[in-house]
Design a protein around this motif. Sequence first.
Motif, PDB file in Angstrom:
ATOM      1  N   THR A   4       0.638  -1.533  -0.011  1.00 43.66           N
ATOM      2  CA  THR A   4      -0.171  -0.241  -0.243  1.00 43.66           C
ATOM      3  C   THR A   4       1.014   1.058   0.236  1.00 43.66           C
ATOM      4  O   THR A   4       0.048   1.812  -0.647  1.00 43.66           O
ATOM      5  CB  THR A   4      -0.735   0.318   0.945  1.00 43.66           C
ATOM      6  N   GLY A   5       1.979   0.754   0.150  1.00 44.98           N
ATOM      7  CA  GLY A   5       2.600   2.299   0.906  1.00 44.98           C
ATOM      8  C   GLY A   5       4.272   2.383   0.035  1.00 44.98           C
ATOM      9  O   GLY A   5       4.938   3.275  -0.456  1.00 44.98           O
ATOM     10  N   VAL A   6       4.385   1.265  -1.537  1.00 45.54           N
ATOM     11  CA  VAL A   6       5.120   1.712  -2.081  1.00 45.54           C
ATOM     12  C   VAL A   6       5.391   3.019  -3.280  1.00 45.54           C
ATOM     13  O   VAL A   6       7.097   3.364  -2.970  1.00 45.54           O
ATOM     14  CB  VAL A   6       5.976  -0.099  -2.914  1.00 45.54           C
ATOM     15  N   ILE A   7       4.688   3.139  -3.726  1.00 41.34           N
ATOM     16  CA  ILE A   7       4.614   4.049  -4.356  1.00 41.34           C
ATOM     17  C   ILE A   7       4.394   5.729  -4.206  1.00 41.34           C
ATOM     18  O   ILE A   7       5.714   6.303  -3.956  1.00 41.34           O
ATOM     19  CB  ILE A   7       3.371   4.594  -4.974  1.00 41.34           C
ATOM     20  N   GLY A   8       4.811   6.353  -2.516  1.00 41.56           N
ATOM     21  CA  GLY A   8       4.332   6.811  -1.539  1.00 41.56           C
ATOM     22  C   GLY A   8       5.751   6.879  -1.082  1.00 41.56           C
ATOM     23  O   GLY A   8       6.898   7.882  -0.879  1.00 41.56           O
ATOM     24  N   ALA A   9       6.410   6.001  -0.932  1.00 40.96           N
ATOM     25  CA  ALA A   9       7.597   5.859  -0.817  1.00 40.96           C
ATOM     26  C   ALA A   9       8.756   5.706  -1.301  1.00 40.96           C
ATOM     27  O   ALA A   9       9.924   6.551  -1.310  1.00 40.96           O
ATOM     28  CB  ALA A   9       8.218   4.170  -0.567  1.00 40.96           C
ATOM     29  N   LEU A  10       8.486   5.639  -2.886  1.00 39.77           N
ATOM     30  CA  LEU A  10       9.507   5.785  -3.990  1.00 39.77           C
ATOM     31  C   LEU A  10       9.633   7.409  -3.887  1.00 39.77           C
ATOM     32  O   LEU A  10      10.561   7.991  -4.638  1.00 39.77           O
ATOM     33  CB  LEU A  10       8.698   5.232  -5.299  1.00 39.77           C
ATOM     34  N   LEU A  11       7.113   7.926  -4.380  1.00 35.22           N
ATOM     35  CA  LEU A  11       8.194   9.505  -3.698  1.00 35.22           C
ATOM     36  C   LEU A  11       8.558  10.185  -3.015  1.00 35.22           C
ATOM     37  O   LEU A  11       9.022  11.789  -3.145  1.00 35.22           O
ATOM     38  CB  LEU A  11       6.560   9.484  -4.816  1.00 35.22           C
ATOM     39  N   ALA A  12       8.708   9.634  -1.667  1.00 36.15           N
ATOM     40  CA  ALA A  12       9.803  10.278  -0.381  1.00 36.15           C
ATOM     41  C   ALA A  12      11.347  10.636  -0.881  1.00 36.15           C
ATOM     42  O   ALA A  12      12.139  11.376  -0.331  1.00 36.15           O
ATOM     43  CB  ALA A  12       8.863  10.279   0.509  1.00 36.15           C
ATOM     44  N   CYS A  13      11.468   8.631  -1.591  1.00 41.32           N
ATOM     45  CA  CYS A  13      12.837   8.907  -1.310  1.00 41.32           C
ATOM     46  C   CYS A  13      13.538  10.312  -1.384  1.00 41.32           C
ATOM     47  O   CYS A  13      14.933  10.553  -1.266  1.00 41.32           O
ATOM     48  CB  CYS A  13      12.767   7.977  -2.353  1.00 41.32           C
ATOM     49  N   LEU A  14      13.225  10.637  -2.571  1.00 39.57           N
ATOM     50  CA  LEU A  14      13.920  11.623  -3.641  1.00 39.57           C
ATOM     51  C   LEU A  14      13.990  12.873  -3.045  1.00 39.57           C
ATOM     52  O   LEU A  14      15.330  13.559  -2.231  1.00 39.57           O
ATOM     53  CB  LEU A  14      13.671  11.961  -5.364  1.00 39.57           C
ATOM     54  N   PRO A  15      12.439  13.607  -2.543  1.00 42.50           N
ATOM     55  CA  PRO A  15      13.020  14.462  -2.314  1.00 42.50           C
ATOM     56  C   PRO A  15      14.146  14.600  -0.514  1.00 42.50           C
ATOM     57  O   PRO A  15      14.021  15.553   0.442  1.00 42.50           O
ATOM     58  CB  PRO A  15      11.165  14.850  -1.275  1.00 42.50           C
ATOM     59  N   LEU A  16      13.859  13.385   0.056  1.00 38.52           N
ATOM     60  CA  LEU A  16      14.261  12.929   1.371  1.00 38.52           C
ATOM     61  C   LEU A  16      15.596  12.709   1.291  1.00 38.52           C
ATOM     62  O   LEU A  16      16.853  13.372   2.277  1.00 38.52           O
ATOM     63  CB  LEU A  16      13.949  11.571   1.736  1.00 38.52           C
TER      64      LEU A  16
END
Length: 88
Positions: free
Chosen positions: A36-48
């Motif tokens: 359920t969260g893999v897309i969100g994690a991918l999107l958050a990885c670059l800004p982090l």
Amino acid sequence: MNGMGTKWLAGTVLGLPLSIALCTLAILWLPHGWETGVIGALLACLPLWAVIISLSVLFPTSARAWTVLAAANVLSFGVLWLPRLMVA
């Protein structure tokens, strides 16, 4: 060498695996699993990663930046591997 360039380099080199590990840790504890969260994690990885690079120049010395970021990587990946080690 205490230049900002080497602090930035520490954030760049060690920040990417750290951001991946932190995003992975975040999605592992979601109620419905990582699916359920893999897309969100991918999107958050670059800004982090960008935040880690930006914060790395705030360390007082380059050696401190490398040491702290390396320790954070070891800790993060250690926590990720802990369940696998406990099963064996």
